[in-house]
Design an enzyme around this catalytic site. Structure first.
Site, mmCIF file in Angstrom:
data_model
loop_
_atom_site.group_PDB
_atom_site.id
_atom_site.type_symbol
_atom_site.label_atom_id
_atom_site.label_comp_id
_atom_site.label_asym_id
_atom_site.label_seq_id
_atom_site.Cartn_x
_atom_site.Cartn_y
_atom_site.Cartn_z
ATOM 1 N N LYS A 59 -84.257 8.371 121.950
ATOM 2 C CA LYS A 59 -85.123 7.334 121.350
ATOM 3 C C LYS A 59 -84.254 6.383 120.537
ATOM 4 C CE LYS A 59 -84.741 8.842 116.887
ATOM 5 N NZ LYS A 59 -84.017 8.080 115.853
ATOM 6 N N ASP A 88 -88.379 14.209 113.783
ATOM 7 C CA ASP A 88 -88.427 13.342 114.968
ATOM 8 C C ASP A 88 -89.146 14.001 116.140
ATOM 9 O OD1 ASP A 88 -87.113 11.189 113.895
ATOM 10 O OD2 ASP A 88 -85.145 11.704 114.741
HETATM 11 O O1 C5P Z 1 -86.636 16.820 109.538
HETATM 12 P P1 C5P Z 1 -85.159 16.793 109.754
HETATM 13 O O2 C5P Z 1 -84.574 18.185 109.819
HETATM 14 O O3 C5P Z 1 -84.737 15.958 110.902
HETATM 15 O O4 C5P Z 1 -84.554 16.089 108.461
HETATM 16 C C1 C5P Z 1 -83.191 16.174 108.107
HETATM 17 C C2 C5P Z 1 -83.033 15.656 106.679
HETATM 18 O O5 C5P Z 1 -83.336 14.268 106.626
HETATM 19 C C3 C5P Z 1 -83.982 16.298 105.681
HETATM 20 O O6 C5P Z 1 -83.407 17.445 105.118
HETATM 21 C C4 C5P Z 1 -84.153 15.215 104.639
HETATM 22 O O7 C5P Z 1 -83.063 15.209 103.740
HETATM 23 C C5 C5P Z 1 -84.042 13.937 105.443
HETATM 24 N N1 C5P Z 1 -85.361 13.386 105.806
HETATM 25 C C6 C5P Z 1 -86.143 12.772 104.826
HETATM 26 N N2 C5P Z 1 -87.361 12.251 105.179
HETATM 27 C C7 C5P Z 1 -87.786 12.289 106.455
HETATM 28 C C8 C5P Z 1 -87.000 12.873 107.465
HETATM 29 C C9 C5P Z 1 -85.789 13.412 107.099
HETATM 30 O O8 C5P Z 1 -85.762 12.721 103.661
HETATM 31 N N3 C5P Z 1 -88.973 11.744 106.757
#
Ligand code: C5P
Length: 295
Positions: free
Chosen positions: A19, A146
């Site tokens: 994406k 995501d």
């Molecule tokens: O959800 P994911 O594991 O992809 O997120 C990785 C990091 O990105 C999270 O630990 C957080 O620090 C940050 N994040 C965030 N807000 C989001 C998505 C991700 O702060 N909406």
């Protein structure tokens, strides 16, 4: 989600697309540590290939991946996705996942998340679970922000921390040139940089608010609105990203933008020929990986 094909009884092939974020606004920080997002996401024609094989009478998830840098244990989102589905269904069976990796890793292209979504999607079909896209997205959101998007692509508005997905029709196809600079960017680090680099969060513009109220939009409307909050935070640290953006614009891109939290920068082109020429120009620099794909 992606096309799929039954290879033989108990075996399924799933294509898991990358994406890009055509818009990525990172809004307020929430009490759970995540940020509320406002994003327009779009799948692109660059796919990892998953081959899922059920092993009746055995147990456990085994992953083989042609990229030796990726973990094949439960640090891999595809393994976690499979474990979660098997745990939920209470099925005592083994599963082998083979991933042919084409999407660059830690690149802002959602490759790991798409592999996880593809695993859930494939298992739903292989095991005849009858889960809806929403059911699968709810399982996926436990794995990463995501993941839910991939059940509602090819184009969608994404809010919350990533779990509020509203499909959208985006008319008028474009060619995209994806340019990976050859180094990864860790999402967590990018969010920390973003927090350190800004004092206030600019409110969502009136134009994006209006865009968010539509369910049919055209590329021509989106292009002038393309922005990514990570750019002002990351471009000063990684000069190469700004250089790629400039090269894509000089090569005739209608717009060029960082995808997600990087490190991929992509350019938007009307014609295939222009996109291929731009790709050939930018890939002259060493270490870059480039792809010309349809959106
Ligand atoms: O959800 P994911 O594991 O992809 O997120 C990785 C990091 O990105 C999270 O630990 C957080 O620090 C940050 N994040 C965030 N807000 C989001 C998505 C991700 O702060 N909406």
């Amino acid at each position: 989600m992606s096309p799929e094909r039954t290879v033989r009884e108990g075996q399924l092939r799933v294509l898991a697309p990358a994406k890009v974020n055509l818009v990525l606004r990172v809004l307020d920080r929430r009490s759970d540590g995540y940020h509320n997002l406002w994003s327009l996401m779009q799948t692109v024609g660059l796919e990892d290939e998953l081959l899922l094989t059920v092993r009746p009478g055995s147990a456990g998830v085994t992953l083989h991946c042609d990229d030796p840098t990726l973990p094949t244990d439960s640090r891999n989102l595809a393994v976690r996705a499979a474990d979660l589905v098997l745990e939920r269904t209470g099925r005592a069976l083994g599963l082998t996942i083979r991933i042919t990796k084409r999407i660059p890793v830690s690149a802002g292209l959602g490759g790991g998340s798409s592999d996880a979504a593809g695993t859930i999607f494939g298992l739903n079909r292989l095991l005849g679970l009858g889960w809806s896209l929403d059911d699968m997205a709810r399982v996926g959101e436990q794995l990463g922000s995501d993941v839910p998007f991939f059940f509602h692509g090819p184009s969608a508005l994404v809010g919350g921390r990533g779990e509020v997905v509203t499909p959208l029709s985006l008319s008028g196809r474009r060619w995209l040139v994806l340019v990976h600079p050859g180094f990864p960017i860790q999402t967590k680090w990018a969010y920390d940089r973003l927090a350190a680099s800004r004092r206030t969060v600019p409110p969502l513009s009136a134009a994006l608010t209006r865009l968010g109220e539509q369910r049919n939009v055209a590329w021509d409307e989106v292009i002038p609105l393309m922005e990514n909050d990570f750019e002002p935070a990351l471009l000063p640290v990684h000069g190469e990203l700004g250089a790629i953006k400039t090269e894509l614009l000089e090569a005739g891109a209608e717009a060029a933008l960082l995808s997600g939290s990087g490190a991929t920068v992509f350019g938007v082109f009307r014609q295939e020929g222009e996109a291929l020429r731009a790709r050939d120009l930018v890939q002259r620099s060493k270490g870059r990986r480039t792809f010309a794909v349809l959106s």
